[in-house]
Design an enzyme around this catalytic site. Sequence first.
Site, PDB file in Angstrom:
ATOM      1  N   ASP A   1     -12.312 -10.407  32.248  1.00 32.77           N
ATOM      2  CA  ASP A   1     -13.512 -11.170  32.613  1.00 32.77           C
ATOM      3  C   ASP A   1     -14.073 -10.760  33.970  1.00 32.77           C
ATOM      4  O   ASP A   1     -13.439 -10.008  34.723  1.00 32.77           O
ATOM      5  CB  ASP A   1     -13.204 -12.681  32.592  1.00 32.77           C
ATOM      6  CG  ASP A   1     -11.916 -13.046  33.325  1.00 32.77           C
ATOM      7  OD1 ASP A   1     -11.353 -12.176  34.016  1.00 32.77           O
ATOM      8  OD2 ASP A   1     -11.471 -14.204  33.216  1.00 32.77           O
TER       9      ASP A   1
ATOM     10  N   ASN B   1      -6.650 -25.774  32.859  1.00 32.38           N
ATOM     11  CA  ASN B   1      -7.095 -26.542  31.694  1.00 32.38           C
ATOM     12  C   ASN B   1      -6.763 -25.815  30.392  1.00 32.38           C
ATOM     13  O   ASN B   1      -7.278 -26.153  29.342  1.00 32.38           O
ATOM     14  CB  ASN B   1      -8.602 -26.816  31.786  1.00 32.38           C
ATOM     15  CG  ASN B   1      -9.408 -25.531  31.935  1.00 32.38           C
ATOM     16  OD1 ASN B   1      -8.868 -24.437  31.813  1.00 32.38           O
ATOM     17  ND2 ASN B   1     -10.698 -25.663  32.187  1.00 32.38           N
TER      18      ASN B   1
ATOM     19  N   HIS C   1      -7.301 -22.546  29.884  1.00 32.54           N
ATOM     20  CA  HIS C   1      -8.169 -21.416  29.538  1.00 32.54           C
ATOM     21  C   HIS C   1      -7.428 -20.091  29.655  1.00 32.54           C
ATOM     22  O   HIS C   1      -6.465 -19.957  30.405  1.00 32.54           O
ATOM     23  CB  HIS C   1      -9.487 -21.425  30.332  1.00 32.54           C
ATOM     24  CG  HIS C   1      -9.419 -21.052  31.769  1.00 32.54           C
ATOM     25  ND1 HIS C   1     -10.237 -21.620  32.711  1.00 32.54           N
ATOM     26  CD2 HIS C   1      -8.672 -20.153  32.441  1.00 32.54           C
ATOM     27  CE1 HIS C   1      -9.993 -21.079  33.889  1.00 32.54           C
ATOM     28  NE2 HIS C   1      -9.044 -20.183  33.743  1.00 32.54           N
TER      29      HIS C   1
ATOM     30  N   GLU D   1     -13.107 -21.346  28.174  1.00 31.36           N
ATOM     31  CA  GLU D   1     -12.888 -22.723  28.587  1.00 31.36           C
ATOM     32  C   GLU D   1     -12.685 -23.631  27.369  1.00 31.36           C
ATOM     33  O   GLU D   1     -13.115 -23.289  26.268  1.00 31.36           O
ATOM     34  CB  GLU D   1     -14.119 -23.212  29.369  1.00 31.36           C
ATOM     35  CG  GLU D   1     -14.402 -22.437  30.649  1.00 31.36           C
ATOM     36  CD  GLU D   1     -13.497 -22.850  31.804  1.00 31.36           C
ATOM     37  OE1 GLU D   1     -12.346 -23.241  31.580  1.00 31.36           O
ATOM     38  OE2 GLU D   1     -13.966 -22.766  32.958  1.00 31.36           O
TER      39      GLU D   1
HETATM   40  C1  GLP Z   1      -9.209 -17.533  36.512  1.00 32.63           C
HETATM   41  C2  GLP Z   1      -9.198 -16.317  35.571  1.00 32.63           C
HETATM   42  C3  GLP Z   1      -8.105 -16.434  34.533  1.00 32.63           C
HETATM   43  C4  GLP Z   1      -6.807 -16.812  35.212  1.00 32.63           C
HETATM   44  C5  GLP Z   1      -6.949 -18.172  35.826  1.00 32.63           C
HETATM   45  C6  GLP Z   1      -5.667 -18.696  36.461  1.00 32.63           C
HETATM   46  O1  GLP Z   1      -9.983 -18.559  36.037  1.00 32.63           O
HETATM   47  N1  GLP Z   1     -10.428 -16.106  34.927  1.00 32.63           N
HETATM   48  O2  GLP Z   1      -8.004 -15.210  33.832  1.00 32.63           O
HETATM   49  O3  GLP Z   1      -5.748 -16.798  34.274  1.00 32.63           O
HETATM   50  O4  GLP Z   1      -7.949 -18.072  36.824  1.00 32.63           O
HETATM   51  O5  GLP Z   1      -5.559 -18.215  37.748  1.00 32.63           O
HETATM   52  P1  GLP Z   1      -4.263 -18.298  38.632  1.00 32.63           P
HETATM   53  O6  GLP Z   1      -3.354 -17.254  38.087  1.00 32.63           O
HETATM   54  O7  GLP Z   1      -4.735 -17.977  40.014  1.00 32.63           O
HETATM   55  O8  GLP Z   1      -3.730 -19.682  38.495  1.00 32.63           O
END
Ligand code: GLP
Length: 243
Positions: free
Chosen positions: A67, A136, A138, A143
């Site tokens: 992404d 959440n 995702h 989402e």
């Molecule tokens: C972002 C990314 C996700 C990632 C998520 C969790 O929203 N788009 O791909 O998995 O954050 O991030 P973290 O690993 O910092 O908790």
Amino acid sequence: MKLYRAKDYKDMSRKAANVISAQVIMKPDCVLGLATGSSPLGTYQQLIEWYEKGDLDFSETKSANLDEYKGLPRDNDQSYYYFMYNNFFKHINIDLNNTNIPNGMEPDSAKECARYEKVIADLGGVDLQLLGLGHNGHIGFNEPDAAFEKITHCVDLTESTIEANKRFFATIDDVPKQAYTMGIGTIMRAKKILLIVSGEEKSSILYKALYGPVTPQVPASILQLHNDVVVVADEAALSKFPG
Ligand code: GLP
């Protein structure tokens, strides 16, 4: 689904890096699906260390990231391109021409999403997709929603995601409100999936993702239907599991 229990973040990162190295060693020209966020940082650091020791060679490896924020240029220090370049690509011998990330600066969503789906198809699909887990549920930026979005699309980020990501920006108003993300179908087409999860605050959502009903309200729950998923979670992330 295989669930590996790691002691802590460092141990999770090492185990995840082991799975990725095995992939790169067995198929040097593989396509790695890559992720951003704090979860994979340690994994990238471990891979860089092994690369520096001469144990890994990424010269033939290709990549496709999950992404990218819509509207952030590559040189913005919060763009996922910037993250990948500075935390991984510039430290290893991957050919930058073989790395792919959605173009956040393409204003035409339909055009960019179609382009990115074609990039992945032309690569022959993803061999190993690394995933973190959002608070959440995702994955990528898919989402919670009424339905699973199948292919690469432009999403409106939820309040909870904007809230979680605001720590990286000067003010909450600077957090982009939209992103391009591989869809659930794009992710599920990866031959193998590696989900890494660390920290107690992700424990309840991880449990729902792995053992709850498969529902677009918990996007990661779809992984229950994939036939080759490896989950590496640390003790904190498993701490709220019943039993
Ligand atoms: C972002 C990314 C996700 C990632 C998520 C969790 O929203 N788009 O791909 O998995 O954050 O991030 P973290 O690993 O910092 O908790």
